[in-house]
Scaffold this motif. Structure first.
Motif, PDB file in Angstrom:
ATOM      1  N   GLY A 114      56.269  93.747 110.388  1.00  0.00           N
ATOM      2  CA  GLY A 114      56.652  93.002 110.767  1.00  0.00           C
ATOM      3  C   GLY A 114      57.524  92.146 110.696  1.00  0.00           C
ATOM      4  N   ALA A 115      57.963  90.636 111.033  1.00  0.00           N
ATOM      5  CA  ALA A 115      58.803  90.341 110.000  1.00  0.00           C
ATOM      6  C   ALA A 115      58.772  88.764 110.879  1.00  0.00           C
ATOM      7  N   ALA A 116      57.536  88.488 110.840  1.00  0.00           N
ATOM      8  CA  ALA A 116      57.162  86.715 111.666  1.00  0.00           C
ATOM      9  C   ALA A 116      58.249  85.900 110.746  1.00  0.00           C
ATOM     10  N   ASP A 117      57.657  86.106 109.462  1.00  0.00           N
ATOM     11  CA  ASP A 117      58.194  84.610 107.860  1.00  0.00           C
ATOM     12  C   ASP A 117      59.600  84.959 108.582  1.00  0.00           C
ATOM     13  N   LYS A 118      60.766  86.108 108.352  1.00  0.00           N
ATOM     14  CA  LYS A 118      61.631  85.777 109.149  1.00  0.00           C
ATOM     15  C   LYS A 118      62.140  85.075 110.547  1.00  0.00           C
ATOM     16  N   VAL A 119      61.175  85.739 111.629  1.00  0.00           N
ATOM     17  CA  VAL A 119      61.394  85.259 112.425  1.00  0.00           C
ATOM     18  C   VAL A 119      61.519  83.417 112.490  1.00  0.00           C
ATOM     19  N   ALA A 120      60.196  82.701 111.966  1.00  0.00           N
ATOM     20  CA  ALA A 120      59.983  81.474 111.427  1.00  0.00           C
ATOM     21  C   ALA A 120      61.549  81.098 111.206  1.00  0.00           C
ATOM     22  N   LEU A 121      62.320  81.614 110.089  1.00  0.00           N
ATOM     23  CA  LEU A 121      63.533  81.155 109.247  1.00  0.00           C
ATOM     24  C   LEU A 121      64.260  80.908 110.057  1.00  0.00           C
ATOM     25  N   THR A 122      64.230  82.375 110.659  1.00  0.00           N
ATOM     26  CA  THR A 122      65.437  81.640 111.326  1.00  0.00           C
ATOM     27  C   THR A 122      65.599  80.485 112.790  1.00  0.00           C
ATOM     28  N   THR A 136      66.724  73.146  99.525  1.00  0.00           N
ATOM     29  CA  THR A 136      66.243  74.039  98.216  1.00  0.00           C
ATOM     30  C   THR A 136      65.487  74.771  99.031  1.00  0.00           C
ATOM     31  N   THR A 137      64.162  73.867  99.357  1.00  0.00           N
ATOM     32  CA  THR A 137      62.684  74.632  99.466  1.00  0.00           C
ATOM     33  C   THR A 137      62.903  75.441 101.125  1.00  0.00           C
ATOM     34  N   ARG A 138      63.904  75.196 102.037  1.00  0.00           N
ATOM     35  CA  ARG A 138      64.108  75.953 102.688  1.00  0.00           C
ATOM     36  C   ARG A 138      65.135  77.524 102.385  1.00  0.00           C
ATOM     37  N   LEU A 139      66.247  77.338 101.506  1.00  0.00           N
ATOM     38  CA  LEU A 139      66.398  78.715 100.594  1.00  0.00           C
ATOM     39  C   LEU A 139      65.140  79.432  99.512  1.00  0.00           C
ATOM     40  N   GLU A 140      64.311  78.447  99.054  1.00  0.00           N
ATOM     41  CA  GLU A 140      63.203  79.672  98.170  1.00  0.00           C
ATOM     42  C   GLU A 140      62.487  79.710  99.248  1.00  0.00           C
ATOM     43  N   ARG A 141      62.544  79.333 100.310  1.00  0.00           N
ATOM     44  CA  ARG A 141      61.240  80.225 101.413  1.00  0.00           C
ATOM     45  C   ARG A 141      61.804  81.896 102.133  1.00  0.00           C
ATOM     46  N   VAL A 142      63.191  81.181 101.537  1.00  0.00           N
ATOM     47  CA  VAL A 142      64.321  82.811 102.563  1.00  0.00           C
ATOM     48  C   VAL A 142      64.589  83.600 101.156  1.00  0.00           C
ATOM     49  N   VAL A 143      64.107  83.356  99.766  1.00  0.00           N
ATOM     50  CA  VAL A 143      64.295  84.117  98.935  1.00  0.00           C
ATOM     51  C   VAL A 143      62.676  85.278  98.733  1.00  0.00           C
ATOM     52  N   ALA A 145      60.994  85.346 101.100  1.00  0.00           N
ATOM     53  CA  ALA A 145      60.285  86.861 102.758  1.00  0.00           C
ATOM     54  C   ALA A 145      61.443  87.808 102.312  1.00  0.00           C
ATOM     55  N   GLN A 146      62.406  87.102 101.196  1.00  0.00           N
ATOM     56  CA  GLN A 146      63.585  88.218 101.004  1.00  0.00           C
ATOM     57  C   GLN A 146      64.321  88.325  99.273  1.00  0.00           C
ATOM     58  N   PRO A 147      63.148  88.753  98.705  1.00  0.00           N
ATOM     59  CA  PRO A 147      63.148  88.661  97.151  1.00  0.00           C
ATOM     60  C   PRO A 147      64.864  89.900  96.317  1.00  0.00           C
ATOM     61  N   GLU A 148      64.608  90.149  97.547  1.00  0.00           N
ATOM     62  CA  GLU A 148      66.407  91.609  97.228  1.00  0.00           C
ATOM     63  C   GLU A 148      67.737  91.023  97.571  1.00  0.00           C
ATOM     64  N   SER A 149      67.471  89.500  97.896  1.00  0.00           N
ATOM     65  CA  SER A 149      68.418  89.572  98.703  1.00  0.00           C
ATOM     66  C   SER A 149      69.512  88.925  97.392  1.00  0.00           C
ATOM     67  N   ALA A 150      70.120  88.771  96.769  1.00  0.00           N
ATOM     68  CA  ALA A 150      71.470  88.782  95.709  1.00  0.00           C
ATOM     69  C   ALA A 150      71.882  87.522  96.539  1.00  0.00           C
ATOM     70  N   GLU A 151      72.186  87.324  97.392  1.00  0.00           N
ATOM     71  CA  GLU A 151      72.978  86.478  97.690  1.00  0.00           C
ATOM     72  C   GLU A 151      72.094  84.975  98.047  1.00  0.00           C
ATOM     73  N   ALA A 152      71.136  84.926  98.843  1.00  0.00           N
ATOM     74  CA  ALA A 152      70.356  84.076  98.779  1.00  0.00           C
ATOM     75  C   ALA A 152      69.392  83.451  97.254  1.00  0.00           C
ATOM     76  N   LEU A 153      69.308  84.487  96.295  1.00  0.00           N
ATOM     77  CA  LEU A 153      68.999  83.935  94.857  1.00  0.00           C
ATOM     78  C   LEU A 153      70.640  83.138  95.096  1.00  0.00           C
ATOM     79  N   TYR A 154      71.325  83.789  94.681  1.00  0.00           N
ATOM     80  CA  TYR A 154      73.029  82.943  94.424  1.00  0.00           C
ATOM     81  C   TYR A 154      72.636  81.159  94.992  1.00  0.00           C
ATOM     82  N   PHE A 155      72.702  81.056  96.293  1.00  0.00           N
ATOM     83  CA  PHE A 155      73.046  79.795  96.985  1.00  0.00           C
ATOM     84  C   PHE A 155      71.693  78.923  96.281  1.00  0.00           C
TER      85      PHE A 155
END
Length: 398
Positions: A114-122, A136-143, A145-155
């Motif tokens: 499932g994707a409970a962490d992604k639902v919470a972030l949304t 910054t804290t939100r973006l750290e949580r996004v990274v 949850a999605q460690p393979e997202s180059a876009e999230a790492l960039y921001f």
């Protein structure tokens, strides 16, 4: 998330009802079957009793027949409305076992796939952040949850740079490059973070990164700006002018960064002894503020030598984030620093773009520029002020 788990719980109760209701109904049917068996036994006992009385001569044949008929009517009356027993049911054990295993299996599968962490972030990103630190804290949580997202790492890397955490930004941009490939823009951002993390000391790695970025894209703006800064700091003023003029040509008319960039070009021209650079329009010299920071004597026993001190200028009427900043430690106090456009946290927000600014010095044990334990603040002053300003860190950080 509360609404999600509430809905899931209601659906689970509905599913369990399909398993448990047949068991409860089965108990009712068993009671009916037991009552029917008792009525049949009583009927048979009554018929046997009538037959014994007829054999003893107490009842004649007509009375025996009448008694049997009455017993039969009573049996039919008692068993009327009962259902015929069903054959081949599963019994009680299997439905009860399924009632326990179904929710456990559903929860296990959801937590795995499932994707409970992604639902919470949304849901969290539906509301605007109240501060740069919260973003910054939100973006750290996004990274996370999605460690393979180059876009999230960039921001996230850009957010770290805005918070004056270049070492963290450099590591983040490096991960982004590993995922997205060696794109010129990413290489430029990575080089810029490494430059500030190394206390503005140029090195072969920075040279290689900016060379690679500019070879792939000769107009890559971050690399052009960075090479211009490095050349200026190394007193290679004509080289700085060349890089900055190339960068100036990429900026659209009306861009807020143009004035600051032109100011840098003019300063480099002055150092060369050429007051006017060909093709450059006159522009005001960029802001350069000198400030001496001290720690109040009453606080010396309340801080540690390695506690971080952020010295920065922010707009008196504008965004709360720093326009230019320096990072030192308590052990270095008292210290005199200079804040200029070269210390800008973001290229589009420089000291020279704001007429009035406020100087702030903050002690932050956690190394966060937006919050700390002690603070010193100056009165608003023009960004073009030449005289050295004095700040004393003497108050609790609100």
């Amino acid at each position: 998330m509360t609404e999600f788990w509430l809905s899931a719980g209601l659906l689970l109760l509905a599913a369990l009802s399909f398993l448990l209701i047949p068991i409860l109904r089965g108990r009712g049917r068993q009671q009916e079957e037991d009552r029917t068996a008792l009525n049949v036994a009583l009927y048979q006992e009554r018929v046997a009793e009538l037959a014994a009385q007829q054999a003893a001569g107490v009842l004649d044949t007509a009375q025996l027949t009448k008694g049997r008929d009455e017993a039969a009517r009573e049996l039919l009356a008692d068993t009327e409305g009962t259902e015929a027993p069903r054959q081949g049911h599963l019994g009680k054990a299997l439905p009860l076992l399924a009632a326990v295993l179904v929710p456990l299996m559903a929860l296990g599968l959801y937590l795995h796939f499932g994707a409970a962490d992604k639902v919470a972030l949304t849901q969290e990103f539906a509301e605007a952040p109240k501060s740069m630190e919260e973003m910054t804290t939100r973006l750290e949580r996004v990274v996370q949850a999605q460690p393979e997202s180059a876009e999230a790492l960039y921001f996230l890397g850009r957010a770290y740079m805005a918070e004056q955490r270049p070492a963290d930004a450099a590591r983040t941009f490096e991960r982004s490059v590993a995922l997205a490939g060696r794109q010129p823009e990413l290489l430029g951002q990575w080089a810029q973070a490494l430059y500030f993390a190394a206390d503005k000391q140029w090195n072969p790695q920075l040279q290689a990164l900016t060379d690679e970025a500019l070879k792939a894209d000769p107009n890559e703006v971050t690399s052009l700006g960075l090479r211009g800064i490095a050349a200026f700091e190394g007193e290679r003023y004509q080289e700085a002018i060349d890089y900055w003029k190339r960068l100036l040509a990429q900026l659209p008319e009306g861009d807020a960064s143009r004035a600051a960039l032109q100011g840098g070009i003019d300063r480099a021209a002055e150092r060369l002894g050429d007051p006017v650079v060909q093709g450059a329009a006159p522009a005001p010299v960029a802001a350069r503020l000198k400030v001496r920071v001290e720690l109040a004597a009453a606080l010396k026993d309340k801080v540690k030598p390695d506690d971080t001190v952020f010295i920065f200028a922010r707009a008196s009427n504008g965004p709360p984030m720093p326009l230019a900043a320096k990072r030192v430690t308590v052990a270095q106090l008292p210290i005199e620093v200079e804040l200029s456009d070269a210390d800008a946290m973001m290229p589009q927000m420089k000291l020279s773009q704001f007429a009035e600014v406020q100087l702030v010095a903050r002690v932050s044990r956690a190394g966060q520029p937006t919050r700390g334990e002690w603070i010193g603040q100056g009165a608003p002053l023009p960004s073009a002020t030449q005289a050295t300003q004095h700040l004393t860190i003497d108050s609790p950080d609100p």
